[in-house]
Design a protein around this motif. Structure first.
Motif, short mmCIF file in Angstrom:
data_model
loop_
_atom_site.label_atom_id
_atom_site.label_comp_id
_atom_site.label_asym_id
_atom_site.label_seq_id
_atom_site.Cartn_x
_atom_site.Cartn_y
_atom_site.Cartn_z
N PRO A 47 0.83 -1.21 0.00
CA PRO A 47 0.00 0.00 0.00
C PRO A 47 0.86 1.26 0.00
O PRO A 47 1.91 1.31 0.66
N ARG A 48 0.42 2.27 -0.75
CA ARG A 48 1.18 3.51 -0.85
C ARG A 48 0.59 4.55 0.11
O ARG A 48 -0.15 5.43 -0.30
N LYS A 49 0.92 4.40 1.36
CA LYS A 49 0.45 5.34 2.36
C LYS A 49 1.63 6.21 2.78
O LYS A 49 2.65 5.69 3.25
N PRO A 50 1.49 7.53 2.66
CA PRO A 50 2.66 8.38 2.90
C PRO A 50 3.16 8.37 4.34
O PRO A 50 4.35 8.43 4.58
N LEU A 51 2.27 8.28 5.32
CA LEU A 51 2.69 8.29 6.73
C LEU A 51 2.47 6.93 7.38
O LEU A 51 2.21 6.85 8.58
N GLY A 53 -0.04 4.97 7.26
CA GLY A 53 -1.38 4.80 7.78
C GLY A 53 -1.72 5.66 8.99
O GLY A 53 -2.84 5.64 9.47
N LYS A 54 -0.75 6.43 9.50
CA LYS A 54 -1.02 7.29 10.66
C LYS A 54 -1.53 8.64 10.17
O LYS A 54 -1.14 9.11 9.12
N PRO A 55 -2.40 9.30 10.94
CA PRO A 55 -2.95 10.57 10.47
C PRO A 55 -1.96 11.74 10.52
O PRO A 55 -2.00 12.62 9.67
N PHE A 56 -1.09 11.76 11.54
CA PHE A 56 -0.16 12.88 11.70
C PHE A 56 1.24 12.36 12.00
O PHE A 56 1.41 11.24 12.49
N ALA A 57 2.23 13.20 11.71
CA ALA A 57 3.61 12.88 12.08
C ALA A 57 4.36 14.18 12.32
O ALA A 57 4.14 15.18 11.63
N LYS A 58 5.24 14.17 13.30
CA LYS A 58 6.05 15.34 13.63
C LYS A 58 7.32 15.28 12.79
O LYS A 58 7.84 14.19 12.53
N GLY A 59 7.80 16.44 12.36
CA GLY A 59 8.99 16.44 11.54
C GLY A 59 9.82 17.70 11.71
O GLY A 59 9.36 18.70 12.26
N VAL A 60 11.05 17.63 11.23
CA VAL A 60 11.98 18.75 11.28
C VAL A 60 12.23 19.24 9.87
O VAL A 60 12.49 18.43 8.96
N VAL A 61 12.16 20.55 9.66
CA VAL A 61 12.37 21.13 8.34
C VAL A 61 13.85 21.08 8.00
O VAL A 61 14.70 21.52 8.78
N LEU A 62 14.16 20.53 6.83
CA LEU A 62 15.55 20.48 6.37
C LEU A 62 15.84 21.60 5.39
O LEU A 62 16.95 22.12 5.34
N LYS A 63 14.82 21.98 4.59
CA LYS A 63 15.03 22.98 3.55
C LYS A 63 13.68 23.51 3.09
O LYS A 63 12.71 22.77 3.03
N THR A 64 13.61 24.79 2.78
CA THR A 64 12.39 25.35 2.19
C THR A 64 12.53 25.32 0.67
O THR A 64 13.60 25.60 0.13
N LEU A 65 11.44 24.97 -0.01
CA LEU A 65 11.47 24.80 -1.46
C LEU A 65 10.32 25.59 -2.09
O LEU A 65 9.32 25.88 -1.44
N ILE A 66 10.47 25.89 -3.36
CA ILE A 66 9.37 26.43 -4.17
C ILE A 66 9.18 25.48 -5.33
O ILE A 66 10.09 25.27 -6.13
N LYS A 67 7.99 24.86 -5.40
CA LYS A 67 7.69 23.88 -6.45
C LYS A 67 6.76 24.52 -7.47
O LYS A 67 5.93 25.37 -7.13
N LYS A 68 6.87 24.07 -8.71
CA LYS A 68 6.00 24.56 -9.77
C LYS A 68 4.92 23.53 -10.06
O LYS A 68 5.20 22.34 -10.14
N ASP A 116 -1.97 19.70 -7.68
CA ASP A 116 -1.30 20.08 -8.92
C ASP A 116 0.22 20.06 -8.84
O ASP A 116 0.89 20.46 -9.78
N VAL A 117 0.78 19.59 -7.72
CA VAL A 117 2.24 19.48 -7.61
C VAL A 117 2.60 18.00 -7.51
O VAL A 117 2.20 17.33 -6.57
N PRO A 118 3.33 17.46 -8.49
CA PRO A 118 3.66 16.04 -8.44
C PRO A 118 4.67 15.72 -7.34
O PRO A 118 5.61 16.47 -7.11
N GLY A 119 4.41 14.62 -6.64
CA GLY A 119 5.33 14.15 -5.61
C GLY A 119 5.10 14.72 -4.23
O GLY A 119 5.79 14.35 -3.29
N VAL A 120 4.13 15.63 -4.07
CA VAL A 120 3.85 16.21 -2.76
C VAL A 120 2.59 15.57 -2.23
O VAL A 120 1.49 15.80 -2.74
N ARG A 121 2.73 14.71 -1.19
CA ARG A 121 1.59 13.93 -0.71
C ARG A 121 1.24 14.21 0.74
O ARG A 121 0.36 13.59 1.30
N ILE A 122 1.94 15.15 1.39
CA ILE A 122 1.57 15.52 2.76
C ILE A 122 1.53 17.04 2.88
O ILE A 122 2.13 17.76 2.07
N LYS A 123 0.79 17.52 3.89
CA LYS A 123 0.67 18.96 4.14
C LYS A 123 1.08 19.25 5.57
O LYS A 123 0.95 18.41 6.46
N CYS A 124 1.53 20.48 5.80
CA CYS A 124 1.86 20.93 7.15
C CYS A 124 0.60 21.48 7.80
O CYS A 124 -0.25 22.06 7.13
#
Length: 139
Positions: A47-51, A53-68, A116-124
């Motif tokens: 199964p392709r579940k990004p987290l 199967g968990k609803p939330f996850a805590k994370g540390v920002v490594l880099k800010t990006l601008i995607k098209k 509309d952004v490929p490869g982005v499957r989670i939100k903050c």
């Protein structure tokens, strides 16, 4: 002796059940009746579940990006590269207008595609840890 005869008989059965052509073993086709009973063969895919199967996850920002985004849309999407507490590194979308995220900030991520952004499957999640709520523009 008993073990040896058993192994020889099992080997003979496999040779009679499977025909050998060259170095390949070819499986015999199932009958139509058996195919009718079993139905089509299903591929087993993980199964392709990004987290995981968990609803939330805590994370540390490594880099800010601008995607098209993809073809008909043209606005730049603000994203961050996040190392989650599970050890995965994923690109997360930052919703809303403006953010102050930098390297080493802590964010809470939830499952949700940026369509509309490929490869982005989670939100903050806004308003948790180091990512504040959206500030209303003053007139």
């Amino acid at each position: 002796m008993n073990f040896l005869t058993r192994s020889i008989t099992s080997l003979a059965k496999t040779f009679t059940n499977n025909t050998v052509q060259g170095f390949e073993i070819v499986r015999n086709m199932a009958s139509l009746y058996r195919m009718h009973l079993n139905g089509p063969r299903q591929k087993l895919r993980p199964p392709r579940k990004p987290l995981d199967g968990k609803p939330f996850a805590k994370g540390v920002v490594l880099k800010t990006l601008i995607k098209k985004p993809k073809k008909p849309n043209s606005a730049n999407r603000k994203c961050v590269l996040v190392r989650l507490s599970t050890g995965k590194e994923l690109v997360a979308y930052v919703p809303g207008i403006g953010h102050n995220l930098q390297e080493h900030n802590i964010v809470l991520c939830r499952v949700g595609k940026c369509q509309d952004v490929p490869g982005v499957r989670i939100k903050c999640v806004r308003g948790k840890f180091d990512l504040p709520h959206v500030i209303k523009p003053t007139k």
